[in-house]
Design an enzyme around this catalytic site. Structure first.
Site, mmCIF file in Angstrom:
data_model
loop_
_atom_site.group_PDB
_atom_site.id
_atom_site.type_symbol
_atom_site.label_atom_id
_atom_site.label_comp_id
_atom_site.label_asym_id
_atom_site.label_seq_id
_atom_site.Cartn_x
_atom_site.Cartn_y
_atom_site.Cartn_z
ATOM 1 N N HIS A 34 -1.000 -4.178 -4.678
ATOM 2 C CA HIS A 34 -2.430 -4.504 -4.782
ATOM 3 C C HIS A 34 -2.686 -5.926 -4.304
ATOM 4 O O HIS A 34 -3.671 -6.199 -3.609
ATOM 5 C CB HIS A 34 -2.911 -4.358 -6.232
ATOM 6 C CG HIS A 34 -2.917 -2.954 -6.746
ATOM 7 N ND1 HIS A 34 -2.090 -2.538 -7.755
ATOM 8 C CD2 HIS A 34 -3.656 -1.875 -6.399
ATOM 9 C CE1 HIS A 34 -2.313 -1.259 -8.022
ATOM 10 N NE2 HIS A 34 -3.260 -0.831 -7.204
ATOM 11 N N VAL A 172 3.622 -0.982 0.855
ATOM 12 C CA VAL A 172 4.495 -2.023 0.311
ATOM 13 C C VAL A 172 5.629 -1.338 -0.453
ATOM 14 O O VAL A 172 5.388 -0.418 -1.248
ATOM 15 C CB VAL A 172 3.716 -2.973 -0.607
ATOM 16 C CG1 VAL A 172 4.640 -4.004 -1.236
ATOM 17 C CG2 VAL A 172 2.601 -3.663 0.178
#
Length: 283
Positions: A34, A172
């Site tokens: 995030h 990620v």
């Protein structure tokens, strides 16, 4: 950084801005993936983050009640990453009594995650339409890990003539390749040790395609073999090779492809994907 709790507060804050902000929608339980989205947003404009565990995208028997809620820690991450504001409304603010309207996507949800999660994407598109209308962002930032969600939202923006520009940011990963997800916290130590097999299996198939392999069944079988061997605690939801545009299953490799899979591992449902571009395929 302001923390906004009501639609009225959010709209007043948006009206006070001289330019349209970027927007990073989340369900909270924030982690460094995030934070990566926030950094992409910050490169283009000031931005707002939403933190809202959306009940309408959880199916019966889903993990809505147990989904991690870590608001204070989340707010600290947003402060550290330089967010202008965080919109963190209670459920009744987004879905007041009598709420009865849905935004229902179609073809792009009849495959992959949509087959085992009926209603999920309607919940996603409905809440995002509301958030886009309330905050009126310029660009919205999503992670490629949720590839099907990205395609569904892009199609919604196009079909409904919304003004937002969608920015898809790279997945990620942890050092061992596991895609970062809030639900990874559900994994036991043994399950966590097996979880990287999902990405490893997709990478093996990707390398086969890049080397010239065109047999879809052989590729899917290879992915399943690795998952079954290296993730014995897992239960496969789906494994497939799809068109990156339509998300329909492919029967042959003749252009760009999407390798995607979902596996239930303990209390977690892991998803991952790899997109193979034309320039990566050996002719």
């Amino acid at each position: 950084m302001q923390v906004l709790k009501t639609v009225k507060e959010a709209r007043l804050f948006r009206e006070s801005l001289k330019e349209a902000p970027g927007f990073v929608p989340t369900m909270g339980a924030l982690h460094f993936a995030h934070a990566s989205l926030m950094r992409y947003a910050k490169e283009t404009s000031p931005y707002i983050v939403s933190i809202f565990v959306n009940p309408t995208q959880f199916g019966p028997g889903g993990d809505y009640s147990s989904y991690p809620r870590t608001l204070e820690e989340d707010l600290e991450i947003c402060r550290r990453e330089g967010a202008l504001a965080v919109f963190a409304p209670p459920v009744e603010e987004i879905y007041p009594e009598g709420f009865s309207t849905q935004v229902v996507p179609s073809a792009l949800t009849d495959t992959m995650c949509g087959l085992s999660r009926p209603g999920h994407f309607s919940g996603v598109t409905t809440v995002l339409t509301k958030l886009f209308n309330i905050l009126r962002p310029s660009k919205v930032f999503f992670g490629e890990k949720d590839y099907q969600q990205c395609r569904v939202v892009m199609k919604m923006i196009e079909d409904l003539n919304l003004e937002q520009e969608m920015v898809i940011c790279p997945t990620v990963r942890e050092k061992d390749g596991l895609a970062v997800s809030s639900r990874n916290s559900y994994l036991s130590q043994e399950e966590r040790s097996q979880a990287p097999a999902l990405y490893a299996a997709l990478k093996k198939a990707a390398s086969m395609i890049e080397a010239g392999e065109e047999d879809v069944q052989k590729l899917v079988s290879e992915i399943k073999k690795i998952i079954n061997l290296d993730m014995p605690l897992g239960k496969m939801d789906y494994v497939g090779i799809y068109s990156p545009d339509t998300l329909l299953p492919l029967t042959e490799i003749n252009g760009e492809v999407l390798l995607a899979a979902a596996v239930h591992l303990g209390q977690a449902r892991l998803i991952d994907n790899i997109v193979i571009r034309k320039e990566q395929i050996k002719l």
